[in-house]
Design an enzyme around this catalytic site. Structure first.
Site, mmCIF file in Angstrom:
data_model
loop_
_atom_site.group_PDB
_atom_site.id
_atom_site.type_symbol
_atom_site.label_atom_id
_atom_site.label_comp_id
_atom_site.label_asym_id
_atom_site.label_seq_id
_atom_site.Cartn_x
_atom_site.Cartn_y
_atom_site.Cartn_z
ATOM 1 N N ASN A 8 0.880 -1.177 0.000
ATOM 2 C CA ASN A 8 0.000 0.000 0.000
ATOM 3 C C ASN A 8 0.908 1.215 0.000
ATOM 4 O O ASN A 8 1.493 1.570 1.028
ATOM 5 C CB ASN A 8 -0.905 -0.020 1.233
ATOM 6 C CG ASN A 8 -1.881 1.155 1.266
ATOM 7 O OD1 ASN A 8 -1.822 2.055 0.433
ATOM 8 N ND2 ASN A 8 -2.763 1.152 2.240
ATOM 9 N N ARG A 101 -2.548 -2.097 -3.555
ATOM 10 C CA ARG A 101 -3.745 -1.281 -3.373
ATOM 11 C C ARG A 101 -3.645 -0.075 -4.304
ATOM 12 O O ARG A 101 -2.660 0.654 -4.315
ATOM 13 C CB ARG A 101 -3.854 -0.789 -1.933
ATOM 14 C CG ARG A 101 -5.076 0.109 -1.722
ATOM 15 C CD ARG A 101 -5.024 0.845 -0.398
ATOM 16 N NE ARG A 101 -6.198 1.679 -0.224
ATOM 17 C CZ ARG A 101 -6.175 2.884 0.325
ATOM 18 N NH1 ARG A 101 -5.025 3.411 0.720
ATOM 19 N NH2 ARG A 101 -7.280 3.580 0.467
ATOM 20 N N HIS A 190 -13.079 2.555 -0.097
ATOM 21 C CA HIS A 190 -13.023 1.540 0.967
ATOM 22 C C HIS A 190 -13.670 0.226 0.511
ATOM 23 O O HIS A 190 -14.068 -0.588 1.337
ATOM 24 C CB HIS A 190 -13.735 2.019 2.242
ATOM 25 C CG HIS A 190 -13.039 3.124 2.963
ATOM 26 N ND1 HIS A 190 -13.717 4.049 3.721
ATOM 27 C CD2 HIS A 190 -11.719 3.457 3.045
ATOM 28 C CE1 HIS A 190 -12.856 4.913 4.245
ATOM 29 N NE2 HIS A 190 -11.639 4.577 3.847
ATOM 30 N N ARG A 251 -12.162 15.398 7.417
ATOM 31 C CA ARG A 251 -12.973 15.705 6.231
ATOM 32 C C ARG A 251 -14.397 16.050 6.648
ATOM 33 O O ARG A 251 -14.958 15.462 7.565
ATOM 34 C CB ARG A 251 -13.002 14.513 5.271
ATOM 35 C CG ARG A 251 -11.652 14.136 4.705
ATOM 36 C CD ARG A 251 -11.778 12.907 3.817
ATOM 37 N NE ARG A 251 -10.475 12.332 3.508
ATOM 38 C CZ ARG A 251 -10.259 11.053 3.284
ATOM 39 N NH1 ARG A 251 -11.262 10.182 3.343
ATOM 40 N NH2 ARG A 251 -9.061 10.608 2.998
ATOM 41 N N GLU A 394 -7.889 -5.382 5.152
ATOM 42 C CA GLU A 394 -7.813 -5.055 3.728
ATOM 43 C C GLU A 394 -6.641 -5.747 3.048
ATOM 44 O O GLU A 394 -6.724 -6.120 1.875
ATOM 45 C CB GLU A 394 -7.727 -3.535 3.569
ATOM 46 C CG GLU A 394 -9.003 -2.819 3.999
ATOM 47 C CD GLU A 394 -8.851 -1.318 4.050
ATOM 48 O OE1 GLU A 394 -9.198 -0.663 3.056
ATOM 49 O OE2 GLU A 394 -8.393 -0.801 5.090
#
Length: 406
Positions: A8, A101, A190, A251, A394
């Site tokens: 990643n 990823r 996601h 955010r 993940e």
């Protein structure tokens, strides 16, 4: 035994995991960071049970180094040196592939994809939709290909799981020609986590995935919700970018677009300044001064009114999405919480579901407060809806998709 290395990659760092695909055991995990700075950092960790021959009394589980790391290619050399020096041996765990990823696959990539030159060109072109992520993901792919030239490299896209959204779910109500020309639509993110958690929830319950209507709540510093019907994503909260949807650490989530127009007219804020405001200076941080839910809860408990309001806004938005998705699904069988906040913040789970008892959603305070890293049920025995906490993984999902493609 054969393994898959999962990477990643960010602009100045990358994380990695080595996973034994016979047992799905994590053999090693690591972080290379501060790439391009005067002093970089390498962290390499081996679970004790991954190397049973290691003398636990004098061999450290985690090894750290500080050294200059010029670029991602140099970072992979540092990683390889960590494997050679500290294990586990890549000779004893030969790589089947490297899984990467990649954040944005646009409308081009709907599943795990073998990396070739055309795929890399497409990832680069899609950088306009994810300028902070896709270029960094591509850097990692190219550096990994140099480090491991003789094994397949597979890209797994965050957006791919949400490729099943219908036009009603993914379309924005704006001029159609503009939308088509500039690829303005909801993509969702996601997806790797939402897919993994929905499948793990079905396995935990011992029920067929295809029979379940699920809501998955991935609540970390970034946060997203998804509605999953029979294993297929039918709605999700993030949009063209990861900014849309739930309140997050920094955010804003959903916002009236006119707020930006108003700010520009009144303050002269530039687009870059507004981008920084909404992505880095908003959410929990903007409302309370703390971007970490643990700090927000601590401040709220101490009587900080701003922190209390921030928490209430967070839970209010989350509850609204749960209700929305119940309506879109026509009911719900399972609600799963995952990621850092979802797995660990009992107060968030309780607040998000409070008042939903009329829909048959009941959680046990005792089960909800339980601390565990394992999948678990937090609903009461008489709840009409199963409420679960499912730790996400993940990296394992990327490895599984990589292996399935091979």
């Amino acid at each position: 035994m054969s393994a898959i290395l999962v990477v990643n990659s960010g602009s100045s760092s990358f994380k990695y995991q080595l996973i034994d695909m016979d047992t799905e055991q994590m053999l090693a995990t690591g972080l290379i960071e501060r790439i391009g700075e005067e002093s970089g950092r390498s962290v390499h960790t081996i679970p004790w049970d991954a190397v049973p021959s290691v003398d636990r009394s004098d061999a450290p589980q985690t090894t750290e180094r500080s050294l200059p790391i010029r670029d991602h290619a140099a970072g992979f050399r540092v990683m390889l040196d960590a494997f050679r020096t500290h294990g586990p041996s890549l000779a004893q765990h030969p790589l089947l592939a490297v899984g990467h990823r990649v954040v944005h696959g646009g409308q081009r990539f709907f599943e795990a994809t073998l990396v070739n030159n055309l795929v890399k060109i497409n990832i680069e072109e899609l950088a306009e939709l994810a300028p902070l992520h896709n270029p960094a993901n591509l850097q990692g792919i190219e550096a990994a290909q140099k480090a491991f030239p003789d094994v397949p490299h597979v890209a797994v896209f965050d957006t791919a799981f949400h490729a099943t959204l219908s036009p009603a779910a993914y379309s924005y109500a704006i001029d159609n020609q503009l939308a088509r020309k500039y690829r303005l639509r909801k993509y969702g993110f996601h997806g790797t986590s939402h897919k993994f958690v929905s499948e793990e929830a079905a396995e935990f319950l011992g029920r067929p995935l295809g029979d379940l209507k699920q809501i998955v709540l991935h609540l970390g510093n970034g946060a997203s919700a998804s509605a999953i019907n029979g294993g297929r994503s039918v709605e999700t909260s993030m949009g063209l970018t990861p900014l849309e949807g739930l309140v997050m650490g920094t955010r804003s989530g959903d916002l009236d677009p006119a707020v930006l127009i108003h700010l520009h007219r009144r303050t002269g804020m530039s687009f870059d300044e507004m981008d920084l405001l909404l992505n880095r200076q908003s959410g929990l941080l903007g409302m309370s001064g703390a971007g970490d839910m643990r700090d927000v809860l601590e401040r709220s408990a101490a009587g900080d009114e701003k922190a209390t309001v921030a928490f209430d806004v967070y839970a209010h938005r989350l509850k609204g999405y749960i209700g929305n998705y119940m309506a879109q699904l026509g009911g719900v069988d399972v609600i799963s919480f995952t990621a850092g906040v979802g797995e660990n913040a009992a107060a968030v789970r309780k607040a998000a579901l409070s008042g939903l008892e009329i829909f048959g959603i009941r959680i046990s305070d005792e089960r909800n407060e339980e601390k565990s890293r394992d999948p678990r049920r937090i609903s009461t025995d008489d709840s009409a809806v199963e409420v679960l906490v499912i730790p996400t993984n993940e990296e394992l999902e990327i490895a599984r998709q990589t292996l399935a493609l091979l």
